[in-house]
Design a protein around this motif. Structure first.
Motif, PDB file in Angstrom:
ATOM      1  N   GLU A  20      -6.926  58.755  15.959  1.00 36.31           N
ATOM      2  CA  GLU A  20      -6.950  57.360  15.532  1.00 36.31           C
ATOM      3  C   GLU A  20      -8.381  56.847  15.397  1.00 36.31           C
ATOM      4  O   GLU A  20      -8.603  55.767  14.844  1.00 36.31           O
ATOM      5  CB  GLU A  20      -6.174  56.489  16.516  1.00 36.31           C
ATOM      6  CG  GLU A  20      -4.674  56.702  16.480  1.00 36.31           C
ATOM      7  CD  GLU A  20      -3.926  55.712  17.348  1.00 36.31           C
ATOM      8  OE1 GLU A  20      -4.571  55.041  18.184  1.00 36.31           O
ATOM      9  OE2 GLU A  20      -2.694  55.595  17.202  1.00 36.31           O
ATOM     10  N   THR A  21      -9.331  57.628  15.894  1.00 34.35           N
ATOM     11  CA  THR A  21     -10.739  57.254  15.776  1.00 34.35           C
ATOM     12  C   THR A  21     -11.392  57.885  14.548  1.00 34.35           C
ATOM     13  O   THR A  21     -12.598  57.720  14.327  1.00 34.35           O
ATOM     14  CB  THR A  21     -11.511  57.658  17.047  1.00 34.35           C
ATOM     15  OG1 THR A  21     -11.277  59.051  17.316  1.00 34.35           O
ATOM     16  CG2 THR A  21     -11.049  56.843  18.239  1.00 34.35           C
ATOM     17  N   GLU A  30       1.787  51.352  12.794  1.00 36.76           N
ATOM     18  CA  GLU A  30       0.517  50.795  13.259  1.00 36.76           C
ATOM     19  C   GLU A  30      -0.504  51.900  13.530  1.00 36.76           C
ATOM     20  O   GLU A  30      -1.686  51.768  13.192  1.00 36.76           O
ATOM     21  CB  GLU A  30       0.741  49.971  14.532  1.00 36.76           C
ATOM     22  CG  GLU A  30       1.529  48.692  14.341  1.00 36.76           C
ATOM     23  CD  GLU A  30       3.037  48.924  14.193  1.00 36.76           C
ATOM     24  OE1 GLU A  30       3.508  50.067  14.445  1.00 36.76           O
ATOM     25  OE2 GLU A  30       3.730  47.957  13.819  1.00 36.76           O
ATOM     26  N   SER A  31      -0.047  52.996  14.116  1.00 36.71           N
ATOM     27  CA  SER A  31      -0.936  54.119  14.394  1.00 36.71           C
ATOM     28  C   SER A  31      -1.417  54.767  13.096  1.00 36.71           C
ATOM     29  O   SER A  31      -2.598  55.120  12.961  1.00 36.71           O
ATOM     30  CB  SER A  31      -0.213  55.154  15.258  1.00 36.71           C
ATOM     31  OG  SER A  31      -1.032  56.267  15.514  1.00 36.71           O
ATOM     32  N   LEU A  32      -0.517  54.913  12.140  1.00 36.23           N
ATOM     33  CA  LEU A  32      -0.903  55.444  10.827  1.00 36.23           C
ATOM     34  C   LEU A  32      -1.976  54.564  10.182  1.00 36.23           C
ATOM     35  O   LEU A  32      -2.958  55.068   9.634  1.00 36.23           O
ATOM     36  CB  LEU A  32       0.323  55.525   9.924  1.00 36.23           C
ATOM     37  CG  LEU A  32       1.273  56.703  10.121  1.00 36.23           C
ATOM     38  CD1 LEU A  32       2.629  56.401   9.486  1.00 36.23           C
ATOM     39  CD2 LEU A  32       0.679  57.974   9.518  1.00 36.23           C
ATOM     40  N   ARG A  74       4.412  59.840   6.755  1.00 34.67           N
ATOM     41  CA  ARG A  74       5.179  59.091   7.735  1.00 34.67           C
ATOM     42  C   ARG A  74       6.169  59.995   8.478  1.00 34.67           C
ATOM     43  O   ARG A  74       6.680  59.607   9.532  1.00 34.67           O
ATOM     44  CB  ARG A  74       5.941  57.950   7.063  1.00 34.67           C
ATOM     45  CG  ARG A  74       5.037  56.832   6.558  1.00 34.67           C
ATOM     46  CD  ARG A  74       5.842  55.650   6.031  1.00 34.67           C
ATOM     47  NE  ARG A  74       4.973  54.492   5.774  1.00 34.67           N
ATOM     48  CZ  ARG A  74       4.442  54.215   4.570  1.00 34.67           C
ATOM     49  NH1 ARG A  74       4.701  54.994   3.526  1.00 34.67           N
ATOM     50  NH2 ARG A  74       3.658  53.162   4.423  1.00 34.67           N
ATOM     51  N   GLU A  75       6.441  61.160   7.941  1.00 36.62           N
ATOM     52  CA  GLU A  75       7.360  62.084   8.591  1.00 36.62           C
ATOM     53  C   GLU A  75       6.606  63.173   9.352  1.00 36.62           C
ATOM     54  O   GLU A  75       5.436  63.433   9.100  1.00 36.62           O
ATOM     55  CB  GLU A  75       8.299  62.738   7.566  1.00 36.62           C
ATOM     56  CG  GLU A  75       7.627  63.765   6.673  1.00 36.62           C
ATOM     57  CD  GLU A  75       8.623  64.557   5.847  1.00 36.62           C
ATOM     58  OE1 GLU A  75       9.834  64.375   6.022  1.00 36.62           O
ATOM     59  OE2 GLU A  75       8.170  65.368   5.012  1.00 36.62           O
ATOM     60  N   ALA A  76       7.312  63.801  10.291  1.00 32.92           N
ATOM     61  CA  ALA A  76       6.752  64.939  11.030  1.00 32.92           C
ATOM     62  C   ALA A  76       7.044  66.213  10.265  1.00 32.92           C
ATOM     63  O   ALA A  76       8.177  66.449   9.823  1.00 32.92           O
ATOM     64  CB  ALA A  76       7.364  65.008  12.420  1.00 32.92           C
ATOM     65  N   ILE A  97      -1.535  56.927   2.863  1.00 31.61           N
ATOM     66  CA  ILE A  97      -0.310  57.046   3.655  1.00 31.61           C
ATOM     67  C   ILE A  97       0.862  57.217   2.698  1.00 31.61           C
ATOM     68  O   ILE A  97       1.088  56.369   1.824  1.00 31.61           O
ATOM     69  CB  ILE A  97      -0.097  55.810   4.552  1.00 31.61           C
ATOM     70  CG1 ILE A  97      -1.273  55.652   5.533  1.00 31.61           C
ATOM     71  CG2 ILE A  97       1.215  55.926   5.322  1.00 31.61           C
ATOM     72  CD1 ILE A  97      -1.202  54.383   6.369  1.00 31.61           C
ATOM     73  N   LEU A  98       1.583  58.314   2.838  1.00 29.57           N
ATOM     74  CA  LEU A  98       2.726  58.625   1.981  1.00 29.57           C
ATOM     75  C   LEU A  98       3.983  58.752   2.828  1.00 29.57           C
ATOM     76  O   LEU A  98       3.919  59.039   4.020  1.00 29.57           O
ATOM     77  CB  LEU A  98       2.476  59.934   1.219  1.00 29.57           C
ATOM     78  CG  LEU A  98       1.204  59.999   0.364  1.00 29.57           C
ATOM     79  CD1 LEU A  98       1.057  61.381  -0.236  1.00 29.57           C
ATOM     80  CD2 LEU A  98       1.238  58.936  -0.716  1.00 29.57           C
ATOM     81  N   ASP A  99       5.130  58.575   2.193  1.00 27.15           N
ATOM     82  CA  ASP A  99       6.379  58.603   2.945  1.00 27.15           C
ATOM     83  C   ASP A  99       6.702  59.968   3.521  1.00 27.15           C
ATOM     84  O   ASP A  99       7.102  60.087   4.683  1.00 27.15           O
ATOM     85  CB  ASP A  99       7.549  58.138   2.058  1.00 27.15           C
ATOM     86  CG  ASP A  99       7.594  56.622   1.901  1.00 27.15           C
ATOM     87  OD1 ASP A  99       6.996  55.928   2.748  1.00 27.15           O
ATOM     88  OD2 ASP A  99       8.219  56.149   0.945  1.00 27.15           O
TER      89      ASP A  99
END
Length: 209
Positions: free
Chosen positions: A117-118, A17-19, A204-206, A35-37
């Motif tokens: 997020e803004t 949701e944040s992404l 999606r990963e750190a 957005i990529l894995d």
């Protein structure tokens, strides 16, 4: 109002949701957001985004190093590596050319210390080498950003820089250069006016600091 975020959260991957909120905000501000894995997906996507034969400058980045993107660009033959060229130059005798090459490549590839997020990107630098190209000198800019770098707002982004990213970068700098790092330049990118110039690949990963 500043959102209170525990320092430990600066290492945790953001939720889906944040992404999605971050990607939507970046898009609203004129960036292209994907957005990529993971870093492997970003590594493949970078090859598609950089036109063959382009001059490409890679900003100093653990994300690029760990993902293999830095090596792909600077040791590959699909594009002209600005970093490889400047490393062979005399920084005193060729100072003007050195500065111009870093400031205005066809493409700059790097990362940032935080993304909100803004819809803002926060980049920091000790030397400032990548700041001109990030800010507008490069014809195109591509930033690869691990999910742990997403924060609610700008105030929290600055906290992330000081409390998390800087200490880790200082440890790296001590090991490599024998001295800690410092935030001499700080750039906040709130929007992009030129369609297609700025692309943010949210993972999606750190990964990285």
């Amino acid at each position: 109002m500043t959102t209170s975020v525990p320092a430990a959260q600066f290492t945790e991957a953001a939720s889906e949701e944040s992404l999605a909120r971050t990607a939507a905000a970046l898009t609203a501000h004129g960036f292209t957001a994907e957005i990529l894995d993971d870093a492997a997906a970003a590594r493949a996507r970078i090859e598609e985004l950089i036109p063959a034969g382009s001059s490409v400058f890679t900003g100093a980045s653990e994300t690029l190093r760990l993902s293999g993107i830095d090596k792909d660009i600077n040791a590959g033959d699909r594009s002209t590596s600005v970093k490889a060229r400047v490393l062979s130059m005399d920084r005193v005798a060729q100072a003007d050319e050195f500065r111009q090459l870093l400031a205005s490549p066809d493409v700059v590839v790097g990362s940032v210390a935080a993304v909100t997020e803004t819809g803002s990107l926060v980049a920091v630098s000790a030397t400032g080498s990548q700041i001109p190209s990030y800010a507008g000198g490069a014809a195109r800019a591509i930033w690869i950003v691990g999910a742990q770098k997403i924060v609610p707002d700008l105030a929290t982004a600055l906290r992330r820089v000081e409390e998390h990213a800087l200490p880790l970068e200082s440890d790296r700098a001590r090991a490599v250069y024998g001295q800690p790092s410092v935030v001499n330049r700080l750039l906040v990118l709130n929007g992009e006016l030129i369609p297609g110039r700025g692309t943010v690949l949210l993972l999606r990963e750190a990964i990285g600091f």
